[in-house]
Design an enzyme around this catalytic site. Structure first.
Site, PDB file in Angstrom:
ATOM      1  N   LYS A  73       0.833  -1.211   0.000  1.00 48.68           N
ATOM      2  CA  LYS A  73       0.000   0.000   0.000  1.00 48.68           C
ATOM      3  C   LYS A  73       0.871   1.266   0.000  1.00 48.68           C
ATOM      4  O   LYS A  73       0.639   2.182  -0.776  1.00 48.68           O
ATOM      5  CB  LYS A  73      -0.924   0.023   1.238  1.00 48.68           C
ATOM      6  CG  LYS A  73      -1.843  -1.181   1.350  1.00 48.68           C
ATOM      7  CD  LYS A  73      -2.718  -1.124   2.588  1.00 48.68           C
ATOM      8  CE  LYS A  73      -1.976  -1.225   3.898  1.00 48.68           C
ATOM      9  NZ  LYS A  73      -1.269  -2.503   4.126  1.00 48.68           N
ATOM     10  N   ARG A 103      -9.667   0.926   8.265  1.00 50.71           N
ATOM     11  CA  ARG A 103      -9.094  -0.346   8.672  1.00 50.71           C
ATOM     12  C   ARG A 103     -10.130  -1.246   9.339  1.00 50.71           C
ATOM     13  O   ARG A 103      -9.848  -2.394   9.630  1.00 50.71           O
ATOM     14  CB  ARG A 103      -8.030   0.022   9.676  1.00 50.71           C
ATOM     15  CG  ARG A 103      -6.987  -0.950  10.015  1.00 50.71           C
ATOM     16  CD  ARG A 103      -5.909  -0.953   8.987  1.00 50.71           C
ATOM     17  NE  ARG A 103      -4.672  -1.395   9.517  1.00 50.71           N
ATOM     18  CZ  ARG A 103      -3.501  -0.905   9.156  1.00 50.71           C
ATOM     19  NH1 ARG A 103      -3.418   0.062   8.284  1.00 50.71           N
ATOM     20  NH2 ARG A 103      -2.415  -1.415   9.639  1.00 50.71           N
ATOM     21  N   ARG A 140      11.681  -5.896   4.348  1.00 54.39           N
ATOM     22  CA  ARG A 140      11.449  -4.448   4.223  1.00 54.39           C
ATOM     23  C   ARG A 140      12.396  -3.673   5.142  1.00 54.39           C
ATOM     24  O   ARG A 140      12.730  -4.122   6.238  1.00 54.39           O
ATOM     25  CB  ARG A 140      10.012  -4.089   4.618  1.00 54.39           C
ATOM     26  CG  ARG A 140       9.820  -2.568   4.634  1.00 54.39           C
ATOM     27  CD  ARG A 140       8.418  -2.134   4.831  1.00 54.39           C
ATOM     28  NE  ARG A 140       7.808  -2.708   5.999  1.00 54.39           N
ATOM     29  CZ  ARG A 140       6.505  -2.683   6.227  1.00 54.39           C
ATOM     30  NH1 ARG A 140       5.699  -2.121   5.373  1.00 54.39           N
ATOM     31  NH2 ARG A 140       6.024  -3.232   7.309  1.00 54.39           N
ATOM     32  N   ARG A 149      11.079  -1.872  11.276  1.00 54.55           N
ATOM     33  CA  ARG A 149      10.121  -1.254  12.187  1.00 54.55           C
ATOM     34  C   ARG A 149       9.953  -2.086  13.453  1.00 54.55           C
ATOM     35  O   ARG A 149      10.231  -3.280  13.458  1.00 54.55           O
ATOM     36  CB  ARG A 149       8.752  -1.134  11.479  1.00 54.55           C
ATOM     37  CG  ARG A 149       8.709   0.001  10.522  1.00 54.55           C
ATOM     38  CD  ARG A 149       7.466   0.130   9.675  1.00 54.55           C
ATOM     39  NE  ARG A 149       6.246  -0.522  10.079  1.00 54.55           N
ATOM     40  CZ  ARG A 149       5.151  -0.573   9.309  1.00 54.55           C
ATOM     41  NH1 ARG A 149       5.153   0.006   8.120  1.00 54.55           N
ATOM     42  NH2 ARG A 149       4.076  -1.191   9.715  1.00 54.55           N
ATOM     43  N   ARG A 203      -0.504  -9.003  13.331  1.00 55.29           N
ATOM     44  CA  ARG A 203      -1.040  -8.020  12.366  1.00 55.29           C
ATOM     45  C   ARG A 203      -1.819  -8.733  11.269  1.00 55.29           C
ATOM     46  O   ARG A 203      -2.866  -8.253  10.830  1.00 55.29           O
ATOM     47  CB  ARG A 203       0.096  -7.192  11.762  1.00 55.29           C
ATOM     48  CG  ARG A 203       0.587  -6.116  12.714  1.00 55.29           C
ATOM     49  CD  ARG A 203       1.961  -5.607  12.337  1.00 55.29           C
ATOM     50  NE  ARG A 203       1.987  -4.992  11.030  1.00 55.29           N
ATOM     51  CZ  ARG A 203       3.083  -4.896  10.275  1.00 55.29           C
ATOM     52  NH1 ARG A 203       4.236  -5.397  10.710  1.00 55.29           N
ATOM     53  NH2 ARG A 203       3.031  -4.316   9.102  1.00 55.29           N
TER      54      ARG A 203
END
Ligand code: AP5
Length: 217
Positions: free
Chosen positions: A13, A88, A127, A162, A173
């Site tokens: 996203k 969300r 990532r 992160r 998540r």
């Protein structure tokens, strides 16, 4: 353009939103970036939400709606916006619908980025994100590394993993996504706004699919 970007954690996203924003000057609004900025700055909001975010839980709907009600009325939204990570939950989607009606704004589409779970897990573990909360550029050690390892190309700050990229937080998540966010696909299908895109391929292919649909609309 006025788009919602839907998709599981790691679906792309943020990556797609940044590329679309470069195309026509629409602004990327990432609730994740806004919330991480508040945590880094140590604001009251940041202190309230830090542990929720670290464990991969959602922040309460009311806090998110307070932020978004203000954000969507800022002047840079007049050119268009790309909502990345918002809404969300169904209550957020309902509240957004009411807010947009009140502001006289019509959405173009809700784009659902579809990616298999194995690809998502690979993308999330590889990532890297710029640690500067005003930048938060997204990299990937496999598909999009920074020019100098560990340093952001755009601002020179350290590029990090992160806090919510531990195996435990990623798993939580993904479960939260299935329970609370995936129902938005049906919500936007009923609204006649849904575009589902196969987002497993390169970002250019994903952009081309969205661009073609917007041009035909
Ligand atoms: P948020 O920051 O929104 O995280 P997320 O939804 O889990 O999504 P990600 O940022 O992890 O992934 P992405 O889909 O943007 O993928 P990306 O482009 O980085 O939210 C974080 C937390 O904040 C939540 O857990 C919650 O606590 C809170 N929160 C946020 N919004 C909220 C809300 N509305 N309500 C309540 N709580 C909220 O890509 C991933 C990787 O893949 C990158 O390395 C990238 O380079 C790579 N990649 C992307 N696309 C491709 C491609 N096409 N090919 C190859 N590699 C690719």
């Amino acid at each position: 353009m006025k788009l919602i970007l839907l998709g599981a954690p790691g679906a792309g996203k943020g990556t797609v939103a940044k590329l679309l924003a470069e195309m026509d000057g629409s602004v990327q609004i990432s609730t994740g970036d806004i919330l991480r900025g508040a945590v880094t700055a140590g604001t009251e909001l940041g202190k309230q939400i830090e542990s929720l975010m670290k464990s991969g839980d959602l922040v309460p709907d009311e806090l998110i709606m307070d932020i978004m009600e203000q954000r969507l009325q800022e002047p840079d939204c007049e050119k268009g916006f790309l909502l990345d990570g918002f809404p969300r939950t169904i209550p957020q989607a309902e509240a957004l619908k009411g807010l947009l009606a009140k502001l006289g704004i019509e959405l173009d589409m809700a784009v659902n980025l579809e990616v298999a779970r194995e690809v998502i897990l690979d993308r999330l573990t590889t990532r890297r994100t710029c640690s500067n909360s005003d930048c938060q550029a997204i990299y990937n050690v496999k598909s999009n590394p920074s020019r100098q390892a560990g340093i952001c190309d755009k601002c020179g700050s350290p590029v990090i993993q992160r806090d919510d990229e531990t195996a435990e937080a990623i798993s939580h998540r993904l479960q939260t996504y299935v329970e609370k966010t995936a129902p938005l696909i049906g919500f936007y299908e009923k609204e006649g706004l849904l575009l589902t895109v196969d987002a497993a391929g390169p970002s250019e292919t994903v952009l081309a699919a969205i661009g073609a649909k917007l041009a035909a609309a």
